[in-house]
Design an enzyme around this catalytic site. Structure first.
Site, PDB file in Angstrom:
ATOM      1  N   LYS A  58      32.457  22.580  34.360  1.00 51.20           N
ATOM      2  CA  LYS A  58      32.273  23.705  35.288  1.00 51.20           C
ATOM      3  C   LYS A  58      31.003  23.529  36.114  1.00 51.20           C
ATOM      4  CE  LYS A  58      35.508  24.215  33.845  1.00 51.20           C
ATOM      5  NZ  LYS A  58      36.366  23.745  32.747  1.00 51.20           N
ATOM      6  N   GLY A 188      47.414  11.670  34.075  1.00 49.75           N
ATOM      7  CA  GLY A 188      47.621  12.980  33.472  1.00 49.75           C
ATOM      8  C   GLY A 188      47.230  14.099  34.425  1.00 49.75           C
ATOM      9  N   ALA A 189      48.242  14.902  34.818  1.00 46.36           N
ATOM     10  CA  ALA A 189      47.973  16.054  35.706  1.00 46.36           C
ATOM     11  C   ALA A 189      47.876  17.319  34.866  1.00 46.36           C
ATOM     12  CB  ALA A 189      49.079  16.173  36.749  1.00 46.36           C
ATOM     13  N   VAL A 191      45.115  20.080  32.681  1.00 48.30           N
ATOM     14  CA  VAL A 191      43.937  20.855  33.079  1.00 48.30           C
ATOM     15  C   VAL A 191      42.760  19.924  33.363  1.00 48.30           C
ATOM     16  CG1 VAL A 191      42.315  22.613  32.315  1.00 48.30           C
ATOM     17  CG2 VAL A 191      44.711  22.763  31.638  1.00 48.30           C
ATOM     18  N   ILE A 192      42.478  19.014  32.442  1.00 47.33           N
ATOM     19  CA  ILE A 192      41.280  18.172  32.562  1.00 47.33           C
ATOM     20  C   ILE A 192      41.417  17.209  33.745  1.00 47.33           C
ATOM     21  CG2 ILE A 192      39.938  16.379  31.371  1.00 47.33           C
ATOM     22  CD1 ILE A 192      40.527  17.911  28.742  1.00 47.33           C
ATOM     23  N   GLU A 211      51.309  11.265  36.822  1.00 46.90           N
ATOM     24  CA  GLU A 211      51.766  12.183  35.767  1.00 46.90           C
ATOM     25  C   GLU A 211      53.181  11.816  35.343  1.00 46.90           C
ATOM     26  OE1 GLU A 211      50.810  14.894  33.753  1.00 46.90           O
ATOM     27  OE2 GLU A 211      52.864  14.605  33.093  1.00 46.90           O
ATOM     28  N   ALA A 276      43.291  11.037  31.183  1.00 46.97           N
ATOM     29  CA  ALA A 276      43.224  12.450  30.768  1.00 46.97           C
ATOM     30  C   ALA A 276      44.618  12.881  30.308  1.00 46.97           C
ATOM     31  CB  ALA A 276      42.737  13.322  31.925  1.00 46.97           C
ATOM     32  N   ASP A 319      40.407  23.426  17.758  1.00 46.59           N
ATOM     33  CA  ASP A 319      41.258  22.326  18.237  1.00 46.59           C
ATOM     34  C   ASP A 319      41.894  21.523  17.105  1.00 46.59           C
ATOM     35  OD1 ASP A 319      40.502  23.013  20.783  1.00 46.59           O
ATOM     36  OD2 ASP A 319      39.693  21.046  21.322  1.00 46.59           O
ATOM     37  N   HIS A 451      37.159  49.605  46.487  1.00 47.45           N
ATOM     38  CA  HIS A 451      37.566  48.931  47.717  1.00 47.45           C
ATOM     39  C   HIS A 451      36.326  48.507  48.499  1.00 47.45           C
ATOM     40  CE1 HIS A 451      39.860  47.888  51.248  1.00 47.45           C
ATOM     41  NE2 HIS A 451      39.003  48.581  51.981  1.00 47.45           N
TER      42      HIS A 451
HETATM   43  P1  FAD Z   1      34.792  20.958  19.302  1.00 44.97           P
HETATM   44  O1  FAD Z   1      34.174  21.680  20.425  1.00 44.97           O
HETATM   45  O2  FAD Z   1      35.456  19.654  19.571  1.00 44.97           O
HETATM   46  O3  FAD Z   1      33.651  20.776  18.217  1.00 44.97           O
HETATM   47  C1  FAD Z   1      33.846  20.083  17.047  1.00 44.97           C
HETATM   48  C2  FAD Z   1      32.510  19.595  16.555  1.00 44.97           C
HETATM   49  O4  FAD Z   1      32.688  19.086  15.244  1.00 44.97           O
HETATM   50  C3  FAD Z   1      31.923  18.447  17.372  1.00 44.97           C
HETATM   51  O5  FAD Z   1      30.610  18.756  17.731  1.00 44.97           O
HETATM   52  C4  FAD Z   1      31.986  17.246  16.433  1.00 44.97           C
HETATM   53  O6  FAD Z   1      30.886  16.374  16.605  1.00 44.97           O
HETATM   54  C5  FAD Z   1      31.907  17.917  15.082  1.00 44.97           C
HETATM   55  N1  FAD Z   1      32.532  17.155  14.006  1.00 44.97           N
HETATM   56  C6  FAD Z   1      33.788  16.651  13.976  1.00 44.97           C
HETATM   57  N2  FAD Z   1      34.033  16.071  12.792  1.00 44.97           N
HETATM   58  C7  FAD Z   1      32.886  16.224  12.058  1.00 44.97           C
HETATM   59  C8  FAD Z   1      32.523  15.842  10.756  1.00 44.97           C
HETATM   60  N3  FAD Z   1      33.379  15.230   9.946  1.00 44.97           N
HETATM   61  N4  FAD Z   1      31.277  16.124  10.335  1.00 44.97           N
HETATM   62  C9  FAD Z   1      30.379  16.758  11.157  1.00 44.97           C
HETATM   63  N5  FAD Z   1      30.687  17.161  12.392  1.00 44.97           N
HETATM   64  C10 FAD Z   1      31.928  16.900  12.838  1.00 44.97           C
HETATM   65  N6  FAD Z   1      38.255  24.951  26.957  1.00 44.97           N
HETATM   66  C11 FAD Z   1      38.151  26.158  27.547  1.00 44.97           C
HETATM   67  O7  FAD Z   1      38.442  27.176  26.910  1.00 44.97           O
HETATM   68  N7  FAD Z   1      37.723  26.287  28.840  1.00 44.97           N
HETATM   69  C12 FAD Z   1      37.402  25.213  29.593  1.00 44.97           C
HETATM   70  O8  FAD Z   1      37.010  25.367  30.752  1.00 44.97           O
HETATM   71  C13 FAD Z   1      37.494  23.925  29.000  1.00 44.97           C
HETATM   72  N8  FAD Z   1      37.167  22.821  29.710  1.00 44.97           N
HETATM   73  C14 FAD Z   1      37.207  21.600  29.099  1.00 44.97           C
HETATM   74  C15 FAD Z   1      36.851  20.494  29.848  1.00 44.97           C
HETATM   75  C16 FAD Z   1      36.869  19.233  29.270  1.00 44.97           C
HETATM   76  C17 FAD Z   1      36.462  18.031  30.085  1.00 44.97           C
HETATM   77  C18 FAD Z   1      37.235  19.095  27.900  1.00 44.97           C
HETATM   78  C19 FAD Z   1      37.222  17.745  27.241  1.00 44.97           C
HETATM   79  C20 FAD Z   1      37.606  20.198  27.151  1.00 44.97           C
HETATM   80  C21 FAD Z   1      37.604  21.464  27.751  1.00 44.97           C
HETATM   81  N9  FAD Z   1      37.980  22.611  27.043  1.00 44.97           N
HETATM   82  C22 FAD Z   1      37.924  23.838  27.651  1.00 44.97           C
HETATM   83  C23 FAD Z   1      38.438  22.548  25.648  1.00 44.97           C
HETATM   84  C24 FAD Z   1      37.319  22.965  24.694  1.00 44.97           C
HETATM   85  O9  FAD Z   1      36.209  22.121  24.894  1.00 44.97           O
HETATM   86  C25 FAD Z   1      37.807  22.876  23.256  1.00 44.97           C
HETATM   87  O10 FAD Z   1      39.004  23.638  23.116  1.00 44.97           O
HETATM   88  C26 FAD Z   1      36.770  23.428  22.308  1.00 44.97           C
HETATM   89  O11 FAD Z   1      35.559  22.719  22.411  1.00 44.97           O
HETATM   90  C27 FAD Z   1      37.278  23.365  20.863  1.00 44.97           C
HETATM   91  O12 FAD Z   1      36.302  23.871  20.020  1.00 44.97           O
HETATM   92  P2  FAD Z   1      36.189  23.402  18.504  1.00 44.97           P
HETATM   93  O13 FAD Z   1      35.031  24.144  17.935  1.00 44.97           O
HETATM   94  O14 FAD Z   1      37.497  23.518  17.833  1.00 44.97           O
HETATM   95  O15 FAD Z   1      35.878  21.834  18.548  1.00 44.97           O
HETATM   96  P1  AMP Z   2      46.995  17.922  28.966  1.00 38.39           P
HETATM   97  O1  AMP Z   2      47.665  17.751  27.638  1.00 38.39           O
HETATM   98  O2  AMP Z   2      47.135  19.292  29.578  1.00 38.39           O
HETATM   99  O3  AMP Z   2      45.565  17.458  28.955  1.00 38.39           O
HETATM  100  O4  AMP Z   2      47.760  16.964  29.988  1.00 38.39           O
HETATM  101  C1  AMP Z   2      47.909  15.592  29.802  1.00 38.39           C
HETATM  102  C2  AMP Z   2      49.022  15.102  30.725  1.00 38.39           C
HETATM  103  O5  AMP Z   2      49.079  13.671  30.676  1.00 38.39           O
HETATM  104  C3  AMP Z   2      50.407  15.609  30.342  1.00 38.39           C
HETATM  105  O6  AMP Z   2      50.938  16.320  31.425  1.00 38.39           O
HETATM  106  C4  AMP Z   2      51.202  14.330  30.056  1.00 38.39           C
HETATM  107  O7  AMP Z   2      52.543  14.419  30.500  1.00 38.39           O
HETATM  108  C5  AMP Z   2      50.449  13.257  30.827  1.00 38.39           C
HETATM  109  N1  AMP Z   2      50.641  11.888  30.310  1.00 38.39           N
HETATM  110  C6  AMP Z   2      50.617  11.481  29.021  1.00 38.39           C
HETATM  111  N2  AMP Z   2      50.829  10.122  28.926  1.00 38.39           N
HETATM  112  C7  AMP Z   2      51.000   9.657  30.207  1.00 38.39           C
HETATM  113  C8  AMP Z   2      51.253   8.363  30.797  1.00 38.39           C
HETATM  114  N3  AMP Z   2      51.371   7.236  30.063  1.00 38.39           N
HETATM  115  N4  AMP Z   2      51.364   8.272  32.147  1.00 38.39           N
HETATM  116  C9  AMP Z   2      51.236   9.381  32.920  1.00 38.39           C
HETATM  117  N5  AMP Z   2      50.999  10.623  32.415  1.00 38.39           N
HETATM  118  C10 AMP Z   2      50.886  10.784  31.085  1.00 38.39           C
END
Ligand code: FAD
Ligand code: AMP
Length: 478
Positions: A58, A188-189, A191-192, A211, A276, A319, A451
């Site tokens: 962001k 990959g089209a 979000v990321i 995509e 992505a 996640d 408004h």
């Molecule tokens: P994570 O944030 O992945 O945190 C897990 C943590 O656990 C990490 O710090 C890792 O180092 C640690 N860890 C893992 N295994 C171990 C272990 N065995 N011992 C010790 N530590 C460990 N989501 C949104 O809602 N809005 C957005 O705008 C958005 N933008 C994104 C943009 C990008 C480029 C990416 C990659 C992701 C984005 N996301 C967004 C997704 C979001 O980042 C994740 O959904 C979120 O971070 C998940 O949170 P989490 O706590 O489950 O895991």
């Molecule tokens: P997301 O899961 O929202 O991050 O999106 C990832 C996107 O990547 C999905 O829409 C998938 O269909 C696409 N994707 C996965 N593998 C491939 C590939 N080999 N070539 C093109 N697109 C792909």
């Protein structure tokens, strides 16, 4: 330090750090295990979201949008800017400062709430024990009455495009380019891919998005995804649908990409390639073989609706478990689990988790899409109000897109709110609040909105559900 805790959280992302703070607030003796090192080589809390995800992406989206506006969007207001330049390393530096402030903030919150930070790799052993291995390889075992696994996710690697973080990068590498690549490929089209593609496109990269699926943004309401495809294409993203990447070859500082689409096999050469294609749960070396914690068929930790795993007292959130990979979903699960451990009975409403794509215009939605409701055989009324008819959007010269509200045809209860347009994320959140309280479209339509605001598009879309919008011609009069 005592080796026994009421709660040990593994992972300090938005799931884990929020769970740890809430558990400590509730009087539980809490520790959080984290291993992630920031760019300065020190432990960095905050997980993917703060370090390499939501916040840095962001930051770059906001910087590049300001650049785009300064360069091409101000003349209409009578403002001439001359030659606008972007200093990419300065932009990346600003992003890194934000990360440092926010991750430092979590460390401060841990301290203030009495959460113990355990630095190292956490592993769940049998009998609710957690082994923490430091960077020097020394391991220590802690006992916990409860364990919350919040280990998050990692980018998916695909064999045809091995990431070297030089020419072929994942989302983390794509946040670090020191100059806009001339030609940028994005696989990959999702979000990321769209967010990062937009960042570099605004700085002049020629962006091609490859995509595999034939349809664009399949989880988004179809009317919104169609508009999004049109708008993003017009902005210069070359989005190739039904195109599957099959091979890459790095040649010097470039990469030749082979993909197959309806026209057969094609090749394109890029200066950088962002892979992505989604994220996978991080479970590597996380669970001892006798931990008793089960995975599901997709490799996520198996949990019930309350994030309980197959082992009593062991929970998993964010996640690393089923559901959308979103920071707010992870955090809400963290709060729910901490409060359940403390004896409360909260729930997460999984039906109302908003999702946003932070392109410009933003794409956002909450609740069900029209195609989902159709597939379920639910009769609906739909109201759509375009930003082109909003005085506030016109004043801001930001009139692309619309708000769409879907309501049950019998009860008028709002079932979905979707939008593409300025501040779509904030507007859809209003829909989420309304839906959480079981609002009807009529309820929203009867409320007084300031408004001129962009929010009035929500009111007008709600009125349009029953053919009563004021500032557009309604298809059906009531
Ligand atoms: P994570 O944030 O992945 O945190 C897990 C943590 O656990 C990490 O710090 C890792 O180092 C640690 N860890 C893992 N295994 C171990 C272990 N065995 N011992 C010790 N530590 C460990 N989501 C949104 O809602 N809005 C957005 O705008 C958005 N933008 C994104 C943009 C990008 C480029 C990416 C990659 C992701 C984005 N996301 C967004 C997704 C979001 O980042 C994740 O959904 C979120 O971070 C998940 O949170 P989490 O706590 O489950 O895991
Ligand atoms: P997301 O899961 O929202 O991050 O999106 C990832 C996107 O990547 C999905 O829409 C998938 O269909 C696409 N994707 C996965 N593998 C491939 C590939 N080999 N070539 C093109 N697109 C792909």
């Amino acid at each position: 330090m005592s080796d026994k805790f009421d709660v040990i959280v593994i992972g300090a992302g938005p799931g884990g750090y929020v769970a740890a703070i809430r558990a400590a607030q509730l009087g539980l003796k809490t520790a959080c295990v984290e291993k992630f090192k920031g760019q300065d080589g020190n432990l960095a809390l905050g997980g993917t979201c703060l370090n390499v995800g939501c916040i840095p992406s962001k930051a770059l989206l906001d910087s590049t949008w300001k650049y785009h506006e300064a360069k091409d969007g101000l003349a209409v207001h009578g403002i001439s800017t001359g030659d606008v330049k972007m200093d990419v390393p300065a932009m990346i530096g600003r992003k890194n400062t934000i990360i440092k402030n926010l991750t430092g903030g979590i460390a401060g919150l841990f301290k203030a709430n009495g959460v113990t930070t355990l630095e190292g790799h956490g592993k769940v052993l049998a009998n609710r024990q957690v082994e923490v291995t430091g960077t020097d390889g020394s391991a220590k075992v802690y006992e916990a009455a409860n364990i919350i696994i919040a280990a998050g996710s990692q980018p998916i690697d695909i064999p045809p495009a091995p990431v070297d973080q030089q020419v072929i990068v994942d989302s983390t590498g794509a946040l670090e380019f020191q100059a806009a690549p001339g030609k940028l490929g994005v696989i990959g089209a999702g979000v990321i891919g769209l967010e990062l593609g937009s960042v570099w496109s605004r700085l002049g990269s020629e962006v091609t998005v490859i995509e595999a699926q034939d349809k664009f943004l399949t989880t988004v309401d179809e009317q919104v995804s169609k508009e999004a495809l049109k708008v993003l294409t017009k902005q210069g993203l070359d989005i190739r649908l039904g195109a599957r990447l099959t091979a890459t070859e790095v040649k010097g500082e470039q990469v030749v990409v082979t993909f197959a689409d309806a026209n057969g096999e094609q090749q394109m050469t890029f200066d950088k390639l962002i892979v992505a294609v989604g994220r996978r749960p991080e479970t590597k070396n996380l669970l001892a073989t006798d931990s008793g914690v089960n995975l599901d068929e997709r490799g996520f930790i198996f949990v019930d609706d309350h994030c309980a795993t197959s082992v009593p007292g062991v929970y998993a959130i964010g996640d690393v478990v089923r559901g959308p990979m979103l920071a707010h979903k992870a955090s809400e699960e963290g709060v729910m689990v901490a409060e359940r451990i403390a004896g409360q009975k909260p729930q997460v409403n999984y039906d109302l988790i908003p999702g946003v794509i932070y392109t410009h215009p933003e794409i956002a939605g909450v609740g069900k899409t029209e195609q989902q409701l159709k597939a379920e055989g639910v009769a609906v009324n739909v109201g759509v109000f375009p930003f082109a008819a909003s005085g506030r959007a016109m004043a801001a010269n930001d009139t692309t897109g619309f708000v769409k509200i879907i309501a049950d045809a019998t009860t008028d209860r709002v079932l979905g709110v979707h939008a593409i347009g300025p501040s779509a994320a904030e507007l859809v959140q209003q829909g989420a609040i309304a839906m959480e309280f079981g609002s009807s479209a009529e309820d929203i339509g009867m409320m007084v909105f300031s408004h001129p605001t962009l929010s009035e598009t929500v009111k007008e879309a709600a009125l349009a559900v029953n053919g009563a919008a004021i500032h557009v011609a309604n298809r059906k009069k009531r």
